[in-house]
Design an enzyme around this catalytic site. Structure first.
Site, PDB file in Angstrom:
ATOM      1  N   ALA A 109     -20.453  17.893 -19.727  1.00  0.00           N
ATOM      2  CA  ALA A 109     -20.450  16.456 -19.427  1.00  0.00           C
ATOM      3  C   ALA A 109     -19.115  15.864 -19.875  1.00  0.00           C
ATOM      4  CB  ALA A 109     -21.611  15.747 -20.115  1.00  0.00           C
ATOM      5  N   PHE A 110     -18.838  14.659 -19.386  1.00  0.00           N
ATOM      6  CA  PHE A 110     -17.507  14.079 -19.652  1.00  0.00           C
ATOM      7  C   PHE A 110     -17.251  13.867 -21.140  1.00  0.00           C
ATOM      8  CE2 PHE A 110     -19.847  10.057 -19.808  1.00  0.00           C
ATOM      9  CZ  PHE A 110     -19.141   9.321 -20.747  1.00  0.00           C
ATOM     10  N   LYS A 111     -18.303  13.809 -21.921  1.00  0.00           N
ATOM     11  CA  LYS A 111     -18.151  13.519 -23.352  1.00  0.00           C
ATOM     12  C   LYS A 111     -17.282  14.570 -24.062  1.00  0.00           C
ATOM     13  CE  LYS A 111     -21.672  10.240 -23.505  1.00  0.00           C
ATOM     14  NZ  LYS A 111     -22.550  10.422 -22.394  1.00  0.00           N
ATOM     15  N   ASP A 112     -17.236  15.788 -23.515  1.00  0.00           N
ATOM     16  CA  ASP A 112     -16.407  16.827 -24.130  1.00  0.00           C
ATOM     17  C   ASP A 112     -14.938  16.413 -24.213  1.00  0.00           C
ATOM     18  OD1 ASP A 112     -18.293  18.898 -24.636  1.00  0.00           O
ATOM     19  OD2 ASP A 112     -18.284  19.451 -22.508  1.00  0.00           O
ATOM     20  N   MET A 115     -14.529  14.270 -27.173  1.00  0.00           N
ATOM     21  CA  MET A 115     -15.078  14.844 -28.397  1.00  0.00           C
ATOM     22  C   MET A 115     -14.278  16.044 -28.902  1.00  0.00           C
ATOM     23  SD  MET A 115     -17.506  13.447 -29.990  1.00  0.00           S
ATOM     24  CE  MET A 115     -18.873  12.835 -29.035  1.00  0.00           C
TER      25      MET A 115
END
Ligand SMILES: *Cc1c(COP(=O)(O)O)cnc(C)c1O
Length: 457
Positions: A109-112, A115
């Site tokens: 997901a884009f959160k990587d 993060m």
């Protein structure tokens, strides 16, 4: 660059404060005191950079003396070395629509993207300062996995992730709970995402507790995440290679990802409209279309990462709209807390210069996945389908980029419902299906959660 809180613009903070604290002590969010937009020449210089080099140029001015430019260059290169796309993200075509694929990182997901960078910022900081910190984060499903992947095994830190029990997809859960690193703690809260988020906020606001454990946060309010996410708006704009302003459709929950687009626009990127695409938890759609910012009960949907009624980052936009007046912002936030806030007409007009919004219900989302598959033979995840559906409803497909926020295999049930196909994990992640899971179920009770944290460290 100096930072202030949206609720007190007198006191200044450095990037290091902002990054480690996440949330200001007064409950406000950190924003830069001021910054200059890039001029035409400066924008032009960024045009042909590769992703990592572009990230350095966008991020460096915001982090001040946190690290040197050379250190940032190597940190960024380390952060993105394990992505499955050489250029971190990818632009693909869906008919005449451009899709910005943001799901090629380790947890799909884009959160990587933000993060992984944050994980290495922590490592850098702890290496210099020899402190020990505890990171506590609430997740609607994707942040937790991204945070754990970025922080597992790192020295001098523990990561505690609160997710809403039984309200995230099994793949989302597995990507968090299969790790046996001793610094990773998963807590399933009997409640919804907003409950998890409130527990984390309460722990932060309890000064005794948060000081005692040296608490830090990586939720989507963390400014470091916003600047890391602003990078791909630039990248997409340059890759599309247009001299027209582009609009971006963004599947939205906590208003973090789309706020990064707003930051890119304020930095001078020619963005026309930012389209807030929501599921039936549509507080932001009601707010932006008609000023109605009343919180309703969170409903479960097939797009769990957007099952949110408190869009924390919206405060940053309100602060802007209120002409950077922190007293007025504070007042608005206390009204919001009492659920007694309506956006007034002039503010709404201001917001509508940059934003527009749409909502897709459950059936429309499934139908959208199906239509896209039938027309293009491409399987999109349900969040991305909401982004595309919003555009179509608004009739804004021209000159628009849709952010594809997750890989469809994270949400197999929605895909199955839509097109009767099983969407498999990429080969490199198949192992998660056979690993033992480890998590603790706790009731929605602040004392129980605090005790669990204290007993674990
Ligand atoms: C987190 C998430 C969103 C929402 O992003 P916000 O920054 O919270 O608005 C949308 N789609 C997916 C797949 C997500 O993980």
């Amino acid at each position: 660059m100096e930072y202030i809180s949206t609720r007190n613009n007198q006191k200044c903070f450095t990037f290091k404060d902002v990054f480690l604290k996440g949330l200001a002590d007064d409950g406000g969010l950190f924003v830069p005191k001021s910054f200059k937009p890039l001029n035409k020449q400066e924008l032009n210089n960024l045009k042909s950079l590769e992703y990592n080099d572009l990230a350095v140029e966008i991020i460096y001015p915001f982090i001040g003396d946190f690290m040197s430019k050379d250190e940032l260059i190597s940190t960024i290169s380390k952060s993105y070395s394990n992505f499955r796309s050489n250029d971190v993200v990818k632009i693909s075509n869906l008919g005449n629509l451009k899709v910005l694929e943001l799901f090629h990182g380790p947890t799909l997901a884009f959160k990587d993207i933000a993060m992984q960078l944050i994980g290495n910022f922590y490592q850098y900081y702890l290496g210099c300062d020899q402190k020990k910190i505890n990171i506590i984060v609430a997740t609607s499903g994707d942040t937790g996995a991204a945070a754990i992947d970025a922080l597992k095994g790192k020295e001098n830190l523990n990561v505690f992730v609160l997710h809403p029990n039984n309200r995230i997809s099994p793949v989302q859960r597995k990507l968090m709970t299969i790790h046996d690193d001793s610094n990773v703690y998963n807590i399933a809260i009997e409640g919804n995402f907003d409950d998890c988020q409130n527990l984390v906020k309460e722990m932060f606001n309890d000064e005794n507790f948060s000081k005692k454990i040296n608490m830090s946060g990586v939720n989507s309010i963390n400014w470091a995440r916003i600047i890391a996410q602003a990078v791909y708006y630039f990248y997409a704009y340059f890759k599309v290679g247009t001299d027209q302003p582009l609009s971006f459709s963004v599947p939205t929950g906590n208003f973090g990802d789309i706020y990064a687009g707003y930051l890119a626009k304020k930095l001078g990127l020619p963005i026309d409209k930012l389209i807030v695409a929501t599921n039936k938890n549509d507080i932001l759609h009601r707010a932006i279309s008609g000023g109605d910012y009343t919180q309703k009960k969170v409903e479960e949907t097939n797009t769990p990462s957007m099952d949110i009624q408190i869009a924390s980052n919206f405060e940053r936009l309100l602060y802007d709209v209120k002409n950077c007046n922190s007293e007025v912002t504070k007042d608005v936030m206390s009204k919001i807390k009492k659920n007694k806030y309506k956006i007034d007409k002039s503010d709404l007009e201001e917001i509508k210069k940059n934003f527009t919004s749409e909502m897709l219900d459950e059936n429309e989302t499934i139908e959208m996945i199906k239509i896209i598959y039938e027309q293009n033979k491409i399987v999109v995840d349900p969040h991305t389908a909401v982004g595309i559906g919003a555009l179509r409803k608004l009739g804004l497909e021209k000159n628009c980029v849709v952010l594809s926020t997750a890989h469809p295999c994270k949400f197999p049930k929605a895909i199955e419902d839509a097109i009767s196909k099983t969407e498999n994990l990429p080969d490199s992640l198949k192992f998660v299906n056979n690993r033992e899971e480890k998590f603790e179920v706790l009731s929605n009770d602040i004392e129980k959660v605090k005790n669990y944290v204290l007993n674990s460290i």
